[in-house]
Design a protein around this motif. Sequence first.
Motif, PDB file in Angstrom:
ATOM      1  N   LEU A 216       0.763  -1.586   0.143  1.00 30.80           N
ATOM      2  CA  LEU A 216      -0.118  -0.027   0.116  1.00 30.80           C
ATOM      3  C   LEU A 216       0.972   1.527   0.165  1.00 30.80           C
ATOM      4  O   LEU A 216       0.439   2.387  -0.740  1.00 30.80           O
ATOM      5  CB  LEU A 216      -0.796  -0.396   1.597  1.00 30.80           C
ATOM      6  CG  LEU A 216      -2.691  -0.496   0.825  1.00 30.80           C
ATOM      7  CD1 LEU A 216      -2.258  -2.191   0.296  1.00 30.80           C
ATOM      8  CD2 LEU A 216      -3.205  -0.304   1.865  1.00 30.80           C
ATOM      9  N   ASP A 217       2.478   1.001   0.332  1.00 32.05           N
ATOM     10  CA  ASP A 217       2.996   2.792   0.143  1.00 32.05           C
ATOM     11  C   ASP A 217       3.145   2.441  -0.521  1.00 32.05           C
ATOM     12  O   ASP A 217       4.238   3.997  -0.388  1.00 32.05           O
ATOM     13  CB  ASP A 217       4.198   2.538   1.878  1.00 32.05           C
ATOM     14  CG  ASP A 217       4.916   1.323   1.276  1.00 32.05           C
ATOM     15  OD1 ASP A 217       4.420   0.686   0.297  1.00 32.05           O
ATOM     16  OD2 ASP A 217       5.946   0.855   1.736  1.00 32.05           O
ATOM     17  N   ARG A 218       2.980   2.022  -1.833  1.00 27.64           N
ATOM     18  CA  ARG A 218       3.851   2.713  -3.216  1.00 27.64           C
ATOM     19  C   ARG A 218       2.544   2.715  -4.361  1.00 27.64           C
ATOM     20  O   ARG A 218       3.317   3.016  -5.312  1.00 27.64           O
ATOM     21  CB  ARG A 218       4.496   1.329  -3.594  1.00 27.64           C
ATOM     22  CG  ARG A 218       5.753   0.701  -3.192  1.00 27.64           C
ATOM     23  CD  ARG A 218       6.764  -0.256  -3.094  1.00 27.64           C
ATOM     24  NE  ARG A 218       6.824  -0.830  -1.081  1.00 27.64           N
ATOM     25  CZ  ARG A 218       6.524  -1.835  -0.798  1.00 27.64           C
ATOM     26  NH1 ARG A 218       7.242  -2.374  -2.259  1.00 27.64           N
ATOM     27  NH2 ARG A 218       7.042  -2.357   0.229  1.00 27.64           N
ATOM     28  N   ILE A 219       1.302   2.557  -3.620  1.00 29.39           N
ATOM     29  CA  ILE A 219       0.969   2.660  -4.189  1.00 29.39           C
ATOM     30  C   ILE A 219       0.519   4.400  -4.433  1.00 29.39           C
ATOM     31  O   ILE A 219      -0.048   5.352  -3.309  1.00 29.39           O
ATOM     32  CB  ILE A 219      -0.603   2.295  -4.186  1.00 29.39           C
ATOM     33  CG1 ILE A 219      -0.970   0.824  -4.125  1.00 29.39           C
ATOM     34  CG2 ILE A 219      -1.859   2.753  -4.222  1.00 29.39           C
ATOM     35  CD1 ILE A 219      -2.679   0.158  -2.936  1.00 29.39           C
ATOM     36  N   GLN A 220       0.360   5.377  -5.162  1.00 24.77           N
ATOM     37  CA  GLN A 220      -0.176   6.453  -5.791  1.00 24.77           C
ATOM     38  C   GLN A 220      -1.402   7.048  -5.961  1.00 24.77           C
ATOM     39  O   GLN A 220      -1.752   7.922  -4.919  1.00 24.77           O
ATOM     40  CB  GLN A 220       0.560   6.371  -6.666  1.00 24.77           C
ATOM     41  CG  GLN A 220       2.411   6.458  -6.685  1.00 24.77           C
ATOM     42  CD  GLN A 220       3.490   7.406  -8.101  1.00 24.77           C
ATOM     43  OE1 GLN A 220       2.454   7.266  -8.968  1.00 24.77           O
ATOM     44  NE2 GLN A 220       4.441   6.906  -8.394  1.00 24.77           N
ATOM     45  N   THR A 221      -2.150   6.175  -6.676  1.00 26.98           N
ATOM     46  CA  THR A 221      -3.619   6.330  -7.077  1.00 26.98           C
ATOM     47  C   THR A 221      -4.617   4.996  -6.185  1.00 26.98           C
ATOM     48  O   THR A 221      -4.049   3.844  -7.424  1.00 26.98           O
ATOM     49  CB  THR A 221      -4.497   7.340  -7.374  1.00 26.98           C
ATOM     50  OG1 THR A 221      -3.831   6.779  -8.933  1.00 26.98           O
ATOM     51  CG2 THR A 221      -3.100   8.734  -7.706  1.00 26.98           C
ATOM     52  N   ILE A 222      -5.499   5.488  -6.794  1.00 29.30           N
ATOM     53  CA  ILE A 222      -6.879   4.886  -6.314  1.00 29.30           C
ATOM     54  C   ILE A 222      -7.878   5.285  -7.102  1.00 29.30           C
ATOM     55  O   ILE A 222      -8.607   5.878  -6.068  1.00 29.30           O
ATOM     56  CB  ILE A 222      -7.262   3.332  -5.473  1.00 29.30           C
ATOM     57  CG1 ILE A 222      -5.648   2.865  -4.602  1.00 29.30           C
ATOM     58  CG2 ILE A 222      -7.729   2.944  -5.627  1.00 29.30           C
ATOM     59  CD1 ILE A 222      -5.487   1.868  -3.644  1.00 29.30           C
TER      60      ILE A 222
END
Length: 345
Positions: A216-222
């Motif tokens: 999750l700490d590498r997700i930029q947008t959802i």
Amino acid sequence: MPVNRNALIRYRTIDQCLQNRFKKWTLDDLIDACSEALYEYQGINTGVSRRTVQADMEMMRSNKLGYEAPIIVVDKKYYTYSDKNYSITNSPLNQQDMQVLTEVSGLLKQFKGFNHFTDLNEMVSKLEDKIYSQKTQGPPVIDFEKNDNLKGLEWIEVIRKAIVAKKTMCVTYQSFKAREANTFCFSGYLLKEYRNRWFVLGLPHKRNNQILTLALDRIQTIQEDEEPYRENTVLDLATYYNDCIGVTKSPGQRDSEVVFWIDTANAPYVITKPLHHTQKLLSEDESGKIFSMRVILNFELERELLGFGAKMRVLGPRTLVKQIKEQLAKTLESYKIPGTETGEN
């Protein structure tokens, strides 16, 4: 001022929306979000009126609940917080909040001791400690492990809702090894925590159709996507990580018997806190004890074993012994200083 549960759900929903600055929120968007939240949590499918959401934001702006939320309107259309770091969850607890927390704590304590609710014990302790420190205005008496600077926590609720509603997510993701971010459709199946980091297991909508674990700490947008959600028809999510330390695993990957020796002085640490639930004591003598466990060979396992340094020696399987030796050799090499033989200052 009394606040009913439905109003609290709407306040929290509006707060979560306005914290998400990747999207411009119109009043209609907020109405839809509140309606969906009430349906999910309360089963109410009558929707929320325009006047109700407008009144909710006025209440959040006021000091009646202690929020004083800095809600502003941009371009006469989009709602947001003027302070990007603001959240009503950061506001101090009021008397009503304390009463609700006390009631919840009392309810949860009734389940302590039941085998099916063992995971609640830590939650109840955290809740009671929070109530105690708030009431006494003193320091907490329990210091739980936490990482306040951890990134990605804002995605937990977004992903959880998508999994429950079986909605496809459009995810922009950049791994530590990638030069640039990649955007793709993703069907989430399971949120997983490991050492205060959060991950989501699911299926990217690509040709290879391989199960993937995203940090999750590498997700930029959802963003929610209209592409049909792809159901999980392969994995038993209740047992998927049972043979694994950490989260690095591929479907169909077979576990191995890992055998290791640990010296007498440090053996109590792995006896009182086993490295894995399959850990067994094989033998012991004056120098130490030999244990075994059946786990997937992965990065997290190596890191766990290497953390014991010279106090532990891996005995098998051969592939793992070789990998550990190589890592230790690289470690020794990194401590050498150019121009010296021993590496000492």
